[in-house]
Design a protein around this motif. Sequence first.
Motif: not given
Length: 343
Positions: A21-23, A62-69, A74-77
């Motif tokens: 589960i870790h990045s 949305m493909i090719g990004i980290d969970a943090a991004i 999501r939070r911005i939305l």
Amino acid sequence: MASVSNIRKRVELEEHDIKNIHSTDFPGAYIGYDDSWSQSKFEKNFKIDIIRMTESEMEFDMIGIDAAIANAFRRILLAEVPTMAVEKVFVYNNTSIIQDEVLAHRLGLIPILADPRLFEFRQEGDDDGTENDTIEFQLKIKCTKNPHASKDATDPDELYKDHKVLTKHMKWVPMGSQTDLYGKNAFRTVHDDILIAKMRPGQELDCSMHCVKGIGKDHAKFSPVATASYRLLPDITLLKPVEGDLAEKLQTCFSPGVIEVVSIKGVKQAVVANARVDTCSRNVFRHEELRDSVKLSRIRDHFIFTVETTGVLRPDVLVSEAIKILMTKCRTFLTEIDEHSNQ
């Protein structure tokens, strides 16, 4: 090397545990892998695929990004894309059973169909507002008896007139030159049938409302989405052939449409049809005869986003605005770093 690649790309689901589960996509995490960030590599791997879209809902990958991004997006939305909502309610007369403060709260949560990009944020301390930062609505309604109702009638819809106060009774009152700028009937509520209050003969409501521009971080009424969520793309692998009655049993362990039973040379055999719709319930691990036949995982950098709007803006517009806000945050951060390094 294969196991390391699996750790980097997959989140594994076991009966009582979730692995990897870790990045791990940072430089030097694994020997033999170049995880240093570069714009060219990001542009090559990053992709957005729109799966379905309606007036109020949108599902995209949305493909090719980290969970943090993905989570920042999501939070911005949820909290940082602005909308217009009722901020001030001026009550002139309220003889209904709804208290003034409860009425104001209900009015504040009604979605207003107005493009926030046309307006500015109201300045702090400005109580009156202007045509550039305020939309005004008026609600004036009185409940009366229906003189044509039959003597045996018991239905309030037949007995009374205007006993239900609905959002269709909210009328836009143009300020300044708003009619010339935006046209007649430019602004209204998203839905006409939201119930605000119920009244009986003799009761009435008379109030005006000021709608201002705001963000969900300040108050939930400004949030442009009903839901904005993401999940990782499921990946289901059959480790060995599952045939006969076990194939049908395996099919019942997953969400409808995930596993199909096909006939191969007259033998029923299970195949993975559409792993995307699986809810990853791990129900298959309850069965001793099936638990070793399946490997469940999720693709670490493949996010399935679901956005449902309140109707204020189309979902594709919301996503575009959220991306712009994220880009602005990145530019601000880089500017602050440059200013700090030059000190």
